[in-house]
Design a protein around this motif. Structure first.
Motif, PDB file in Angstrom:
ATOM      1  N   ILE A  47       0.562  -1.279   0.043  1.00 19.22           N
ATOM      2  CA  ILE A  47       0.360  -0.426  -0.239  1.00 19.22           C
ATOM      3  C   ILE A  47       0.466   1.148   0.697  1.00 19.22           C
ATOM      4  CG2 ILE A  47      -2.576  -1.494   1.028  1.00 19.22           C
ATOM      5  CD1 ILE A  47      -0.643   0.837   3.638  1.00 19.22           C
ATOM      6  N   ALA A  85      -9.375  -1.104  -0.533  1.00 23.29           N
ATOM      7  CA  ALA A  85      -7.740  -0.904  -0.316  1.00 23.29           C
ATOM      8  C   ALA A  85      -7.460   0.056  -1.286  1.00 23.29           C
ATOM      9  CB  ALA A  85      -7.303  -1.762   0.594  1.00 23.29           C
ATOM     10  N   GLN A  89      -6.068   4.195  -1.069  1.00 21.10           N
ATOM     11  CA  GLN A  89      -5.389   4.698  -1.235  1.00 21.10           C
ATOM     12  C   GLN A  89      -5.576   6.531  -1.959  1.00 21.10           C
ATOM     13  OE1 GLN A  89      -2.330   1.424  -1.877  1.00 21.10           O
ATOM     14  NE2 GLN A  89      -3.568   0.564  -1.232  1.00 21.10           N
ATOM     15  N   THR A 113      -4.817  -0.047   6.164  1.00 21.95           N
ATOM     16  CA  THR A 113      -4.758   0.139   5.067  1.00 21.95           C
ATOM     17  C   THR A 113      -5.508   1.435   5.478  1.00 21.95           C
ATOM     18  OG1 THR A 113      -4.429  -1.416   3.640  1.00 21.95           O
ATOM     19  CG2 THR A 113      -5.053   0.738   2.995  1.00 21.95           C
TER      20      THR A 113
END
Length: 262
Positions: A47, A85, A89, A113
């Protein structure tokens, strides 16, 4: 933790107390060396954190399609979790400096995350077997601590049991409302929708709170319109964030109109 946890299992065909769960060990407590392959799995994800660095998350669970995932849905990674996820981001504003609640956290990909994107998060699941794996993964990826609160970098990340709807959600009445609520592939049956949205409505902050729902599998052929209708009945409006991502937010105008009519 606010109260003693209730033994509970969440299978693909619905919810229920874990009254008949048995380990798949042929009654001997020994691994069948000549049977199926090892059902355990390690899921690895990279991530991107807000400071530009990359964090590798390693989650232990079970293979999709194993006997364990047939009994308990949350002990593997379903397709909606990586999708959510990725969305977080790309839209880190939903996490950075925000209070976040995750429903049906499973192995913890989305919540971990969110944590690394700057959220103060409480990750929840109803299934007691899933909670064991979730807590292991949080310790492994976010620092050390007891069952409930694990701290790293001076921020808190918690893992707690939460069964949806009344009277379960009222046990969390000591919690503040949340800026963001997350859920990935958490709808398996139509019967689960009302308690899910009752819980969201109970915890979501007004007026700008957001419930981010990621759907990949339409379990039991539950149509999107059924979900959107349940949200509307609780004065929430739905917009589509991207493929499979649904953003629910308060429709205060409609709520005020109905209140005035009363």
């Amino acid at each position: 933790m606010g109260s003693e946890e209730q033994e509970w299992i969440e299978a693909p065909d619905g919810w229920g107390p874990n009254e008949e769960h048995q380990d798949n060990d042929n009654g001997s407590g020994l691994l069948d060396l000549f049977g199926n392959d090892d059902p355990h799995d390690l899921f690895t994800f990279n991530i991107k954190i807000n400071n530009g660095t990359t964090k590798t998350i390693r989650l232990t669970g079970f293979k999709l399609g194993s006997d364990e995932t047939d009994r308990s849905t949350g002990v593997t990674i379903w397709q909606a979790a990586p999708r959510l996820a990725d969305y977080l981001q790309e839209h880190s504003v939903m996490c950075e400096g925000k209070s976040v609640l995750e429903l049906g956290a499973g192995l913890g990909l989305c919540g971990i995350t969110a944590y690394y994107l700057g959220a103060k998060i409480i990750m929840t699941d109803g299934d007691t077997h899933v909670l064991q794996k979730l807590r292991e993964n949080v310790r492994q990826n976010c620092g050390s601590g007891d069952n409930d609160a694990m701290t790293a970098d001076n921020n808190a990340i918690e893992c707690r049991q939460l069964l949806w709807g009344s009277p379960h959600m009222e046990k969390f009445s000591e919690l503040e409302k949340f800026d963001t609520i997350l859920g990935a592939d958490v709808i398996y049956t139509e019967a689960s929708i009302p308690p899910l949205f009752d819980t969201v409505a109970f915890f979501l902050k007004k007026p700008r709170g957001r419930f981010v729902l990621s759907r990949y599998n339409k379990w039991s052929n539950v149509d999107d319109e059924v979900i959107i209708k349940a949200a509307k009945e609780r004065f929430m409006h739905c917009t589509k964030g991207s493929e499979g991502i649904y953003i629910f937010h308060w429709n205060e105008t409609e709520e005020n109109e109905q209140t005035d009519e009363k």
